[in-house]
Design an enzyme around this catalytic site. Sequence first.
Site, PDB file in Angstrom:
ATOM      1  N   SER A 122      46.008  36.985  37.871  1.00 12.54           N
ATOM      2  CA  SER A 122      45.036  37.909  37.273  1.00 12.54           C
ATOM      3  C   SER A 122      45.789  39.039  36.556  1.00 12.54           C
ATOM      4  O   SER A 122      46.580  38.771  35.654  1.00 12.54           O
ATOM      5  CB  SER A 122      44.079  38.422  38.356  1.00 12.54           C
ATOM      6  OG  SER A 122      42.928  38.991  37.776  1.00 12.54           O
ATOM      7  N   ASP A 262      36.355  29.826  37.108  1.00 12.37           N
ATOM      8  CA  ASP A 262      37.117  31.073  37.041  1.00 12.37           C
ATOM      9  C   ASP A 262      36.469  32.086  36.113  1.00 12.37           C
ATOM     10  O   ASP A 262      35.979  31.744  35.028  1.00 12.37           O
ATOM     11  CB  ASP A 262      38.519  30.754  36.521  1.00 12.37           C
ATOM     12  CG  ASP A 262      39.584  31.724  36.976  1.00 12.37           C
ATOM     13  OD1 ASP A 262      39.281  32.917  37.117  1.00 12.37           O
ATOM     14  OD2 ASP A 262      40.725  31.263  37.181  1.00 12.37           O
ATOM     15  N   HIS A 289      38.527  31.985  40.805  1.00 14.47           N
ATOM     16  CA  HIS A 289      39.630  32.856  40.409  1.00 14.47           C
ATOM     17  C   HIS A 289      40.844  32.774  41.338  1.00 14.47           C
ATOM     18  O   HIS A 289      41.890  33.336  41.012  1.00 14.47           O
ATOM     19  CB  HIS A 289      39.112  34.302  40.352  1.00 14.47           C
ATOM     20  CG  HIS A 289      39.957  35.252  39.584  1.00 14.47           C
ATOM     21  ND1 HIS A 289      40.415  34.998  38.316  1.00 14.47           N
ATOM     22  CD2 HIS A 289      40.455  36.492  39.909  1.00 14.47           C
ATOM     23  CE1 HIS A 289      41.129  36.023  37.882  1.00 14.47           C
ATOM     24  NE2 HIS A 289      41.183  36.936  38.840  1.00 14.47           N
TER      25      HIS A 289
END
Length: 316
Positions: A122, A262, A289
């Site tokens: 991320s 995601d 995610h």
Amino acid sequence: MTEAIPLTTPRALADAGRQGTVGFGEYETWYRITGELRRDRAPLVTLHGGPGCTHDYLLAIADLAEQTGRAVIHYDQLGNGRSTHLPEKGTDFWTVELFLAELDNLLAALGIQGDYHLLGQSWGGMLAAEHAVRRPTGLRSLTIADSPASMELWVAEANRLRDLLPPEVQAVLLAHEADETYDHPDYQKAMQVFYDRHVCRVLPYPPEVAATFAALDADPTVYRTMNGPTEFHVVGTLRSWSIIDRLDRIAVPTQLVSGAYDEATPACVQPFADAIPDVRRHVFPESSHLPHVEEREAFMTLLTGFLATVDERVAG
């Protein structure tokens, strides 16, 4: 309501072999190392997301140390977890450059700046890409997990996913965002609907994921300053960030990973695939995610193979 699906088999997390802190100016960065640092096998350094999360939710990646003998290094970025907290600092302090300098400092303090792999998840993938475009001589490979190439793409895709939420959930989100009442229980409940679809589909959250969310709630300074109150309401200093026009500078083999559900959608990831010269891409079909949590075994198999291939290429 999201169905609670056990997407991966629960398994214990590896114990740290070593942990401590390194000085970063007048502050301290906390780290842990799983496995032994070896001359014949470059360690993997992991960069957590947020900005403002902690290393905890990435601990499953330490499986590599047990399975392959490769040391895995986790750390809490400044302002988070076990590193120095600075709730009094404002927007001028929390910058991409600060976290790049902290990473360089950690690599040098651990004596691995000459040979290492990097995985960022991320925000950590955004930071890892920023590190890689500078072409550091010791960087052997890059894994970008669940990351956008620009915040403009991230926000556009988050809004698209948000529009697919039930109308009553959208109404609650809009009402509280207008009033900036982000801590209201109704807003938190509505936000969780999005998170259960697009952040982590393993319900309830595994302890290491819950630990990161608890730490974020306890001190949201970095997250709210750089990102904003939620994953999809980005009003912080990163809102105009982009690395798209610099991606062709990345000179190491790069693995892109993301989940089919995601919040880092294909559109968010595509510029990495288009511009990085030596790149491969994998989408985990049952993940959102956190595929390293949601499909842990498959994730580790992919990562192990990628790192081994890179090491063989370097050795050859």
